[in-house]
Design a protein around this motif. Sequence first.
Motif, mmCIF file in Angstrom:
data_model
loop_
_atom_site.group_PDB
_atom_site.id
_atom_site.type_symbol
_atom_site.label_atom_id
_atom_site.label_comp_id
_atom_site.label_asym_id
_atom_site.label_seq_id
_atom_site.Cartn_x
_atom_site.Cartn_y
_atom_site.Cartn_z
ATOM 1 N N ALA A 83 72.521 108.316 57.844
ATOM 2 C CA ALA A 83 73.571 108.106 58.838
ATOM 3 C C ALA A 83 74.542 109.286 58.902
ATOM 4 O O ALA A 83 75.383 109.335 59.784
ATOM 5 C CB ALA A 83 74.337 106.833 58.505
ATOM 6 N N TYR A 84 74.419 110.231 57.976
ATOM 7 C CA TYR A 84 75.365 111.345 57.902
ATOM 8 C C TYR A 84 74.700 112.652 58.298
ATOM 9 O O TYR A 84 73.546 112.896 57.971
ATOM 10 C CB TYR A 84 75.931 111.469 56.488
ATOM 11 N N ASP A 85 75.471 113.505 58.979
ATOM 12 C CA ASP A 85 74.986 114.843 59.304
ATOM 13 C C ASP A 85 74.875 115.648 58.018
ATOM 14 O O ASP A 85 75.657 115.474 57.091
ATOM 15 C CB ASP A 85 75.965 115.564 60.236
ATOM 16 N N ARG A 86 73.890 116.531 57.968
ATOM 17 C CA ARG A 86 73.712 117.467 56.852
ATOM 18 C C ARG A 86 73.341 116.801 55.533
ATOM 19 O O ARG A 86 73.490 117.409 54.481
ATOM 20 C CB ARG A 86 74.939 118.364 56.685
ATOM 21 N N LEU A 137 66.954 110.847 46.142
ATOM 22 C CA LEU A 137 68.068 111.766 45.966
ATOM 23 C C LEU A 137 68.640 112.185 47.309
ATOM 24 O O LEU A 137 67.904 112.600 48.203
ATOM 25 C CB LEU A 137 67.589 113.009 45.208
ATOM 26 N N ASP A 138 69.957 112.077 47.456
ATOM 27 C CA ASP A 138 70.650 112.605 48.631
ATOM 28 C C ASP A 138 71.000 114.066 48.363
ATOM 29 O O ASP A 138 71.570 114.377 47.316
ATOM 30 C CB ASP A 138 71.947 111.840 48.893
ATOM 31 N N VAL A 139 70.647 114.943 49.302
ATOM 32 C CA VAL A 139 70.986 116.360 49.169
ATOM 33 C C VAL A 139 71.628 116.853 50.459
ATOM 34 O O VAL A 139 71.382 116.317 51.541
ATOM 35 C CB VAL A 139 69.765 117.253 48.844
ATOM 36 N N ASN A 140 72.450 117.874 50.335
ATOM 37 C CA ASN A 140 73.028 118.531 51.492
ATOM 38 C C ASN A 140 71.912 119.365 52.125
ATOM 39 O O ASN A 140 71.557 120.423 51.612
ATOM 40 C CB ASN A 140 74.205 119.408 51.079
ATOM 41 N N SER A 141 71.348 118.880 53.210
ATOM 42 C CA SER A 141 70.190 119.522 53.823
ATOM 43 C C SER A 141 70.525 120.852 54.493
ATOM 44 O O SER A 141 69.634 121.653 54.744
ATOM 45 C CB SER A 141 69.529 118.582 54.826
#
Length: 151
Positions: A21-24, A41-45
Amino acid sequence: MSADAQLYEETFTVTTLAPQAYDRVSRVIATSTDNTTSLTLDVNSELYPLSPGENVTFLLAQTLNLDGTIEDVSKKGWRPPNKVGAGQGEQSLADLWDYVCYGKVYRHEDPGEGMNIKVYVSFGGLLCCLDGPYKKLSPLRIDNVYMLLKK
């Protein structure tokens, strides 16, 4: 680096990038190369883009100091300051990896000895869940960890 400071290291293959749901931010779902451990794992794409099929080495450590000494980050923060007149400052484990986060282990799900356990870590809201054998993940019964990734 001291083996005690390195709590868990494994190579994972990215299987899925789940929509977020979040950008990046990408939610990476991966499986260890020996198929015993799964990683969500959530990463800053934007900073560290990953794709399905890529291999990534994942490390959880107690410290970034190459000699394995553990410092109290509550006093100076997790990023060591550059020393005045020394240019880049002292080298740390972070210099050897591509993506580094500091976080808190906030939950364990442990059904019993010899079975799989789940370990949950929050890196400032970016979440991580490791699901694997008790023997591999039991060293993660600590409060704070550094997560390091490299391709």
